[in-house]
Design a protein around this motif. Sequence first.
Motif, PDB file in Angstrom:
ATOM      1  N   ASP A   1       0.826  -1.216   0.000  1.00  6.31           N
ATOM      2  CA  ASP A   1       0.000   0.000   0.000  1.00  6.31           C
ATOM      3  C   ASP A   1       0.855   1.259   0.000  1.00  6.31           C
ATOM      4  O   ASP A   1       0.480   2.271  -0.589  1.00  6.31           O
ATOM      5  CB  ASP A   1      -0.937   0.030   1.208  1.00  6.31           C
TER       6      ASP A   1
ATOM      7  N   GLY B   1       3.616   1.739  -1.487  1.00  4.21           N
ATOM      8  CA  GLY B   1       4.180   1.969  -2.814  1.00  4.21           C
ATOM      9  C   GLY B   1       5.700   2.002  -2.784  1.00  4.21           C
ATOM     10  O   GLY B   1       6.340   1.744  -1.763  1.00  4.21           O
TER      11      GLY B   1
ATOM     12  N   MET C   1      -3.467  -8.647  -3.804  1.00  7.03           N
ATOM     13  CA  MET C   1      -2.763  -7.437  -4.229  1.00  7.03           C
ATOM     14  C   MET C   1      -3.157  -7.052  -5.656  1.00  7.03           C
ATOM     15  O   MET C   1      -3.375  -5.879  -5.950  1.00  7.03           O
ATOM     16  CB  MET C   1      -1.246  -7.614  -4.133  1.00  7.03           C
TER      17      MET C   1
ATOM     18  N   GLU D   1      -6.586  -5.500  -5.506  1.00  4.59           N
ATOM     19  CA  GLU D   1      -6.787  -4.284  -4.713  1.00  4.59           C
ATOM     20  C   GLU D   1      -5.886  -3.106  -5.071  1.00  4.59           C
ATOM     21  O   GLU D   1      -6.224  -1.977  -4.748  1.00  4.59           O
ATOM     22  CB  GLU D   1      -6.609  -4.613  -3.229  1.00  4.59           C
ATOM     23  N   ILE D   2      -4.751  -3.354  -5.699  1.00  3.50           N
ATOM     24  CA  ILE D   2      -3.816  -2.262  -5.984  1.00  3.50           C
ATOM     25  C   ILE D   2      -3.846  -1.943  -7.473  1.00  3.50           C
ATOM     26  O   ILE D   2      -3.563  -2.806  -8.297  1.00  3.50           O
ATOM     27  CB  ILE D   2      -2.380  -2.618  -5.525  1.00  3.50           C
ATOM     28  N   ARG D   3      -4.194  -0.707  -7.767  1.00  2.00           N
ATOM     29  CA  ARG D   3      -4.366  -0.287  -9.158  1.00  2.00           C
ATOM     30  C   ARG D   3      -3.126  -0.551 -10.011  1.00  2.00           C
ATOM     31  O   ARG D   3      -3.194  -1.221 -11.014  1.00  2.00           O
ATOM     32  CB  ARG D   3      -4.733   1.186  -9.220  1.00  2.00           C
TER      33      ARG D   3
ATOM     34  N   CYS E   1      -0.304  -2.342  -9.395  1.00  6.19           N
ATOM     35  CA  CYS E   1       0.439  -3.314  -8.600  1.00  6.19           C
ATOM     36  C   CYS E   1       1.774  -3.630  -9.281  1.00  6.19           C
ATOM     37  O   CYS E   1       1.822  -3.871 -10.486  1.00  6.19           O
ATOM     38  CB  CYS E   1      -0.382  -4.593  -8.452  1.00  6.19           C
TER      39      CYS E   1
END
Length: 133
Positions: free
Chosen positions: A53, A55, A78, A81-83, A85
């Motif tokens: 999260d 980064g 991940m 959920e993570i644009r 990633c």
Amino acid sequence: MSSPKAVKVLVYSDDVHTREQVILALGRRPHPDLPELEYVEVATEPVVVQQMDAGGLALAILDGEAVPAGGLGIAKQMKDEIRDCPPLIVLTGRPQDAWLATWSRADGAVPHPIDPLQLAETVISLLRSRVPA
């Protein structure tokens, strides 16, 4: 101490020996065309999520055999959920588990026991597409 041009690579496993194997296999600079690697060693799922999260990671290597949270499930989470990633590599229990890596949406898979050449080739190919030389 990290070099200003070093790229961060997260290495997740509940087993310190697995983390050591990954780091020893890759070294500080797995290819002359790539910058040095700075490792972020993580032993628990909550810290993986926190680091992802936050980064700043160029790559994450996740142990699919870790307990209680395996790297395959974390990889899927991940990717969901993570644009943007970063690329993810999962360490699978055996070569036949490559289909699980596909399910998890990992960008690469390397089976246990870790083959340093295969791991380095996988890392180099994924970092080349993300990191300027």
